[in-house]
Design a protein around this motif. Sequence first.
Motif, PDB file in Angstrom:
ATOM      1  N   TYR A  18       0.841  -1.217   0.000  1.00  0.00           N
ATOM      2  CA  TYR A  18       0.000   0.000   0.000  1.00  0.00           C
ATOM      3  C   TYR A  18       0.868   1.255   0.000  1.00  0.00           C
ATOM      4  CZ  TYR A  18      -4.059   2.901   1.275  1.00  0.00           C
ATOM      5  OH  TYR A  18      -5.074   3.826   1.283  1.00  0.00           O
ATOM      6  N   CYS A  19       1.943   1.205   0.770  1.00  0.00           N
ATOM      7  CA  CYS A  19       2.919   2.302   0.802  1.00  0.00           C
ATOM      8  C   CYS A  19       4.185   1.770   1.465  1.00  0.00           C
ATOM      9  CB  CYS A  19       2.387   3.521   1.546  1.00  0.00           C
ATOM     10  SG  CYS A  19       2.081   3.234   3.307  1.00  0.00           S
ATOM     11  N   GLN A  20       5.275   2.468   1.316  1.00  0.00           N
ATOM     12  CA  GLN A  20       6.538   1.992   1.873  1.00  0.00           C
ATOM     13  C   GLN A  20       6.523   2.008   3.396  1.00  0.00           C
ATOM     14  OE1 GLN A  20      10.221   3.258   0.119  1.00  0.00           O
ATOM     15  NE2 GLN A  20       9.354   3.384  -1.938  1.00  0.00           N
ATOM     16  N   GLN A  21       5.740   2.906   4.006  1.00  0.00           N
ATOM     17  CA  GLN A  21       5.625   2.935   5.459  1.00  0.00           C
ATOM     18  C   GLN A  21       4.932   1.664   5.960  1.00  0.00           C
ATOM     19  OE1 GLN A  21       4.765   5.430   3.455  1.00  0.00           O
ATOM     20  NE2 GLN A  21       6.129   7.116   4.015  1.00  0.00           N
ATOM     21  N   ARG A  22       3.947   1.194   5.210  1.00  0.00           N
ATOM     22  CA  ARG A  22       3.267  -0.061   5.560  1.00  0.00           C
ATOM     23  C   ARG A  22       4.227  -1.233   5.408  1.00  0.00           C
ATOM     24  NH1 ARG A  22      -1.626  -0.143   4.702  1.00  0.00           N
ATOM     25  NH2 ARG A  22      -1.317   1.776   5.852  1.00  0.00           N
ATOM     26  N   ILE A 260       2.219   8.789   4.590  1.00  0.00           N
ATOM     27  CA  ILE A 260       2.417  10.218   4.322  1.00  0.00           C
ATOM     28  C   ILE A 260       1.319  10.664   3.358  1.00  0.00           C
ATOM     29  CG2 ILE A 260       4.009  11.923   3.363  1.00  0.00           C
ATOM     30  CD1 ILE A 260       6.287   9.957   4.079  1.00  0.00           C
ATOM     31  N   PRO A 261       0.637  11.792   3.628  1.00  0.00           N
ATOM     32  CA  PRO A 261      -0.511  12.199   2.806  1.00  0.00           C
ATOM     33  C   PRO A 261      -0.259  12.205   1.300  1.00  0.00           C
ATOM     34  CG  PRO A 261      -0.352  13.589   4.739  1.00  0.00           C
ATOM     35  CD  PRO A 261       0.856  12.697   4.765  1.00  0.00           C
ATOM     36  N   GLU A 262       0.940  12.613   0.872  1.00  0.00           N
ATOM     37  CA  GLU A 262       1.224  12.717  -0.559  1.00  0.00           C
ATOM     38  C   GLU A 262       1.705  11.399  -1.155  1.00  0.00           C
ATOM     39  OE1 GLU A 262       2.595  14.760   1.718  1.00  0.00           O
ATOM     40  OE2 GLU A 262       1.251  16.477   1.446  1.00  0.00           O
ATOM     41  N   GLU A 263       1.906  10.391  -0.322  1.00  0.00           N
ATOM     42  CA  GLU A 263       2.457   9.137  -0.816  1.00  0.00           C
ATOM     43  C   GLU A 263       1.575   7.960  -0.412  1.00  0.00           C
ATOM     44  OE1 GLU A 263       6.454   8.621   0.473  1.00  0.00           O
ATOM     45  OE2 GLU A 263       7.074  10.641  -0.088  1.00  0.00           O
ATOM     46  N   GLY A 264       1.660   6.929  -1.198  1.00  0.00           N
ATOM     47  CA  GLY A 264       0.962   5.703  -0.848  1.00  0.00           C
ATOM     48  C   GLY A 264      -0.441   5.633  -1.410  1.00  0.00           C
ATOM     49  N   GLY A 265      -1.154   4.598  -1.022  1.00  0.00           N
ATOM     50  CA  GLY A 265      -2.499   4.374  -1.523  1.00  0.00           C
ATOM     51  C   GLY A 265      -2.484   3.550  -2.797  1.00  0.00           C
ATOM     52  N   CYS A 266      -3.607   3.575  -3.474  1.00  0.00           N
ATOM     53  CA  CYS A 266      -3.787   2.771  -4.684  1.00  0.00           C
ATOM     54  C   CYS A 266      -4.063   3.646  -5.901  1.00  0.00           C
ATOM     55  CB  CYS A 266      -4.918   1.776  -4.474  1.00  0.00           C
ATOM     56  SG  CYS A 266      -4.675   0.675  -3.068  1.00  0.00           S
ATOM     57  N   GLU A 268      -5.030   7.080  -5.547  1.00  0.00           N
ATOM     58  CA  GLU A 268      -5.744   8.310  -5.179  1.00  0.00           C
ATOM     59  C   GLU A 268      -5.338   8.800  -3.795  1.00  0.00           C
ATOM     60  OE1 GLU A 268      -9.962   7.548  -4.820  1.00  0.00           O
ATOM     61  OE2 GLU A 268      -9.639   5.453  -4.320  1.00  0.00           O
ATOM     62  N   GLY A 269      -4.173   8.362  -3.336  1.00  0.00           N
ATOM     63  CA  GLY A 269      -3.682   8.760  -2.031  1.00  0.00           C
ATOM     64  C   GLY A 269      -4.185   7.851  -0.928  1.00  0.00           C
ATOM     65  N   PRO A 270      -3.493   7.838   0.220  1.00  0.00           N
ATOM     66  CA  PRO A 270      -3.878   6.958   1.324  1.00  0.00           C
ATOM     67  C   PRO A 270      -5.145   7.430   2.023  1.00  0.00           C
ATOM     68  CG  PRO A 270      -2.073   8.384   1.985  1.00  0.00           C
ATOM     69  CD  PRO A 270      -2.289   8.630   0.522  1.00  0.00           C
ATOM     70  N   ASP A 271      -5.918   6.486   2.567  1.00  0.00           N
ATOM     71  CA  ASP A 271      -7.136   6.845   3.287  1.00  0.00           C
ATOM     72  C   ASP A 271      -6.809   7.247   4.724  1.00  0.00           C
ATOM     73  OD1 ASP A 271      -6.620   4.479   4.657  1.00  0.00           O
ATOM     74  OD2 ASP A 271      -8.238   3.355   3.705  1.00  0.00           O
ATOM     75  N   GLY A 272      -7.839   7.654   5.465  1.00  0.00           N
ATOM     76  CA  GLY A 272      -7.647   8.155   6.817  1.00  0.00           C
ATOM     77  C   GLY A 272      -7.075   7.123   7.766  1.00  0.00           C
ATOM     78  N   PHE A 273      -7.537   5.886   7.662  1.00  0.00           N
ATOM     79  CA  PHE A 273      -7.043   4.826   8.545  1.00  0.00           C
ATOM     80  C   PHE A 273      -5.549   4.613   8.345  1.00  0.00           C
ATOM     81  CE2 PHE A 273      -6.949   0.026   9.437  1.00  0.00           C
ATOM     82  CZ  PHE A 273      -6.692   0.222  10.788  1.00  0.00           C
ATOM     83  N   SER A 274      -5.102   4.695   7.094  1.00  0.00           N
ATOM     84  CA  SER A 274      -3.690   4.483   6.799  1.00  0.00           C
ATOM     85  C   SER A 274      -2.807   5.620   7.311  1.00  0.00           C
ATOM     86  CB  SER A 274      -3.488   4.328   5.289  1.00  0.00           C
ATOM     87  OG  SER A 274      -4.103   3.150   4.831  1.00  0.00           O
ATOM     88  N   GLN A 275      -3.386   6.805   7.411  1.00  0.00           N
ATOM     89  CA  GLN A 275      -2.623   7.944   7.907  1.00  0.00           C
ATOM     90  C   GLN A 275      -2.704   8.083   9.426  1.00  0.00           C
ATOM     91  OE1 GLN A 275      -3.008  11.648   5.407  1.00  0.00           O
ATOM     92  NE2 GLN A 275      -4.468  10.408   4.247  1.00  0.00           N
ATOM     93  N   SER A 276      -3.565   7.296  10.047  1.00  0.00           N
ATOM     94  CA  SER A 276      -3.770   7.412  11.483  1.00  0.00           C
ATOM     95  C   SER A 276      -2.709   6.654  12.275  1.00  0.00           C
ATOM     96  CB  SER A 276      -5.154   6.865  11.860  1.00  0.00           C
ATOM     97  OG  SER A 276      -5.154   5.444  11.821  1.00  0.00           O
ATOM     98  N   ARG A 277      -2.719   6.863  13.572  1.00  0.00           N
ATOM     99  CA  ARG A 277      -1.764   6.179  14.444  1.00  0.00           C
ATOM    100  C   ARG A 277      -2.197   4.738  14.744  1.00  0.00           C
ATOM    101  NH1 ARG A 277       0.290   4.865  19.189  1.00  0.00           N
ATOM    102  NH2 ARG A 277       2.419   5.539  19.687  1.00  0.00           N
TER     103      ARG A 277
END
Length: 308
Positions: A18-22, A260-266, A268-277
């Motif tokens: 989903y993103c490199q942070q994941r 990161i808001p500008e990175e990741g997702g499929c 269209e950018g990452p959703d809220g859950f993915s950006q949350s703690r």
Amino acid sequence: MSRQLRIKLLVTGDDFGYCQQRDKGIVECFHANTLSNVSLIINGSSAANAVSLAKRYNIPIGLHANLSEGFPVCSELKKKSTIINCQGVFHGKMGIRRMLSQGRLNMSEVRKELCAQISLFQQLTGHNPQHMDGHQHIHVLPGICEVFAQVLEENQILYTRIPVELGLHRCFWITEGLMEFYKGIEKDALNAAEIFRRHGIRWPDLYIGLSTMGKNMSTSNIQEAIRYGICSIQSSISTISESSNSVSIELMTHPGYPSIPEEGGCGEGPDGFSQSRERLHELEVLKSTSLWSFFLGYGIELCSFKDL
């Protein structure tokens, strides 16, 4: 919990790619020996990176089929099809359910997209998915589950996920609205199970993950879910083989560092859950000594689908 019962636990990290942070968080949990399996989201922004990591560290990998978030993989469905909206992206977690209820999804297009995702998985990994489940549980939805089962059988993918969690009704910490959604998932999953069974598809004996998702994950909640589930089926010879005296459990998890808001997702950018703690919270629980000690103390064997 009986110590004589052999417990095979598949701890699956969803949304790999989903993103490199994941990806980073999932790999850390694998190295901590509290995650044993991953589900790759093939249209994720770091899918290729995730596959490279899986190869490097020999992480068992399956496919997290996605029909609800981001852009389709099948090129002929990207411009005009019933599986995308006017912006060219999937309809979303609730949107796809509305489309289904209105009879507006073309199942031949669903089939094409699922086959395209399997094909891309094979190209990236060099092998078939060890298992295939659905992002946001789309694989058990009415209509889709029939196509999903057929595609699994045709591609000789033997395992899927049936998200029915024993003891969910006892989880007082789940909000009323979320519980209603979970009950809908379980109703669909119970109906889908019969369809998967007819196509020779299998799944672990127990599923855990709805009650332990995000902020609701804790070592104690995982322990209680495992204990309750095993006690509920321990005497069922139809579920636990007398010859092997074992039970298999899948624990669905979503560890990772916040996107990161500008990175990741499929796409269209990452959703809220993915950006949350909440993703980080799951990572911290899975890497905790207390959880590893619990697995070790009860003789729980971490495994992947290829070990079933």
